[in-house]
Write an enzyme that holds these catalytic residues in place. Structure first.
Site, mmCIF file in Angstrom:
data_model
loop_
_atom_site.group_PDB
_atom_site.id
_atom_site.type_symbol
_atom_site.label_atom_id
_atom_site.label_comp_id
_atom_site.label_asym_id
_atom_site.label_seq_id
_atom_site.Cartn_x
_atom_site.Cartn_y
_atom_site.Cartn_z
ATOM 1 N N ASP A 197 0.824 -1.204 0.000
ATOM 2 C CA ASP A 197 0.000 0.000 0.000
ATOM 3 C C ASP A 197 0.858 1.254 0.000
ATOM 4 O OD1 ASP A 197 -2.240 1.660 0.187
ATOM 5 O OD2 ASP A 197 -2.202 1.635 2.371
ATOM 6 N N ASP A 215 -1.331 7.674 -6.533
ATOM 7 C CA ASP A 215 -1.640 6.554 -5.647
ATOM 8 C C ASP A 215 -1.953 5.284 -6.422
ATOM 9 O OD1 ASP A 215 -2.404 5.115 -3.290
ATOM 10 O OD2 ASP A 215 -4.500 5.589 -3.725
#
Length: 420
Positions: free
Chosen positions: A111, A289
């Site tokens: 992540d 992201d």
């Protein structure tokens, strides 16, 4: 069943439902001090039917982190948890990682929007000869999921000679809201995000990237990511220690990380966007992201894009939809970052038409990867350049110099999403 043979050095993974898999392999970049992970590859298709809700939920927690810091500043500035969503994205990433001596292998979700490393969701963390309890507790909230558990230092083996002899991690005593087959999370976000996650302390925890560099396993605190468009038979990769020069064309162009809250707490940058010749987003801050599937824009910019393209918002998919015969009218979408234009051609603005069924759509339309960041926009976070952007441009997270690098690839101008 939809199936595509994708081989990624960083796994594209879903959380249940239909997926494809390929065998892992290790790779070493020819550049000195740059190493890549050995991983599995999966892509979930059933999760795509909720892709908009998943991305907006993740964005909401990015925004709430900044709002939470403002509230906490009135209470000695200490954060007890970090509110970010890592568990509900339609496209996310996993790797097999070994902990301890003798080692136990776990599957971790990678992540870029968080920085703690923990294990024990599905497979319980097993303390070994190299495990040492610190006596402290780690607690982190990931939007729809949260965990708490004891902190340890332990040996971590990412594969392909990426070994950390002493890494602070957490086991899991209590957890909720995690939906997936992974055992924990490997955080590759900025170190600042770890602040306040350990009981009785406001200190930061050195991340995986920090320790790989400190122990001289890699030559720089840099992560490079190559994510070819879906579907593709060509490998993608994640490298630690620098950029993989074989994965991009020309030169990398770097821009400074933004200094604006809350985007500055993540891999945030400043950019403007034009559709054709019209500016739809003035220079502002947001996030690059890999854990978000789509390209999300603040409401004003999203509505400007919607009007300019002539697309309509589809009630079933919550995506922007165009009849296939309107494809030829789509104009380039230009992102200006650090004075350099990064252009998504018409094809790059589309979900592959082969995914229409998985999206819950119809075969006679095309669906766009640009969507609304959310009606409750927050100053300082006006866009998220997600996977749909990164699959067209090689991306470098440079923690050492507080920069992000971008470069074109062989996929930047490719056209294969739809035969409109």
């Amino acid at each position: 069943m939809l199936a595509y043979p994708i081989l990624l050095l960083l796994a594209v993974v879903g959380t249940g439902g239909t997926s494809t898999k390929s065998s892992p392999h290790a790779s070493r970049n020819a550049d000195s001090g740059v190493l890549g992970l050995s991983i599995d590859a999966e892509i979930n298709l059933s999760r795509l039917s909720n892709v908009v809700a998943a991305d907006i939920a993740r964005a909401a927690h990015f925004k709430s982190h900044g709002q939470g810091k403002k509230r906490e500043s009135r209470h000695r500035g200490k954060r007890q948890s970090v509110a970010i969503s890592a568990t509900n994205s339609a496209v996310s990433f996993t790797s097999r990682v070994k902990f301890g001596d003798p080692a136990t292998e776990y599957t971790l979700l990678i992540d870029s929007g968080s920085s703690n490393t923990f294990v024990g969701l599905k497979k319980e963390y097993s303390a070994t000869n190299s495990s040492h309890a610190t006596g402290k507790t780690v607690s982190v909230t990931y939007g729809s999921g949260k965990f708490s558990g004891p902190e340890y230092t332990d040996r971590v083996d990412l594969g392909n000679n990426l070994v950390i002899t002493t890494q602070r991690i957490a086991g899991v005593n209590h957890s909720s809201g995690f939906d997936g087959s992974f055992d924990g999370i490997l955080g590759i976000g900025p170190t600042d995000l770890t602040q306040g996650t350990v009981s009785g302390s406001s200190e930061e925890i050195p991340t995986i990237l920090d320790n790989l560099f400190a122990q001289k396993t890699i030559g720089a605190k840099v992560i490079g990511m190559s994510l070819p468009p879906f579907p593709s038979n060509t490998p993608g990769s994640i490298t630690f220690g620098g950029a993989d020069s074989s994965k991009y064309k020309g030169e990398l162009a770097y821009t400074n990380l933004t200094k604006t809250d809350p985007a500055k707490d993540y891999w945030g940058i400043d950019q403007s966007i034009r559709y054709g010749d019209s500016t739809i987003l003035k220079l502002t801050s947001g996030i690059v992201d890999s854990g978000s599937t789509m390209i999300l824009l603040a409401p004003d910019a999203f509505n400007a894009y919607k009007q300019a393209t002539g697309a309509t918002l589809d009630d079933k998919t919550k995506l922007l939809k165009l009849p296939k015969d309107q494809y030829s009218k789509l104009q380039p979408l230009k992102f200006t970052i650090g004075g350099v234009d990064y252009t998504l051609n018409a094809d790059a603005q589309l979900f592959p038409c082969s995914l229409n069924k998985a999206l819950g759509g119809d075969n006679d339309s095309i669906y766009l990867v640009v969507n609304n960041l959310g009606e409750n926009s927050v100053d300082g976070l006006s866009f998220i350049n997600g996977y749909s952007f990164m699959e067209r441009f090689y991306t470098v997270y440079d923690a050492a110099n507080s920069k992000i690098g971008l470069a074109t690839t062989e996929y930047t101008d490719s056209e294969g999403n739809c035969k409109a």
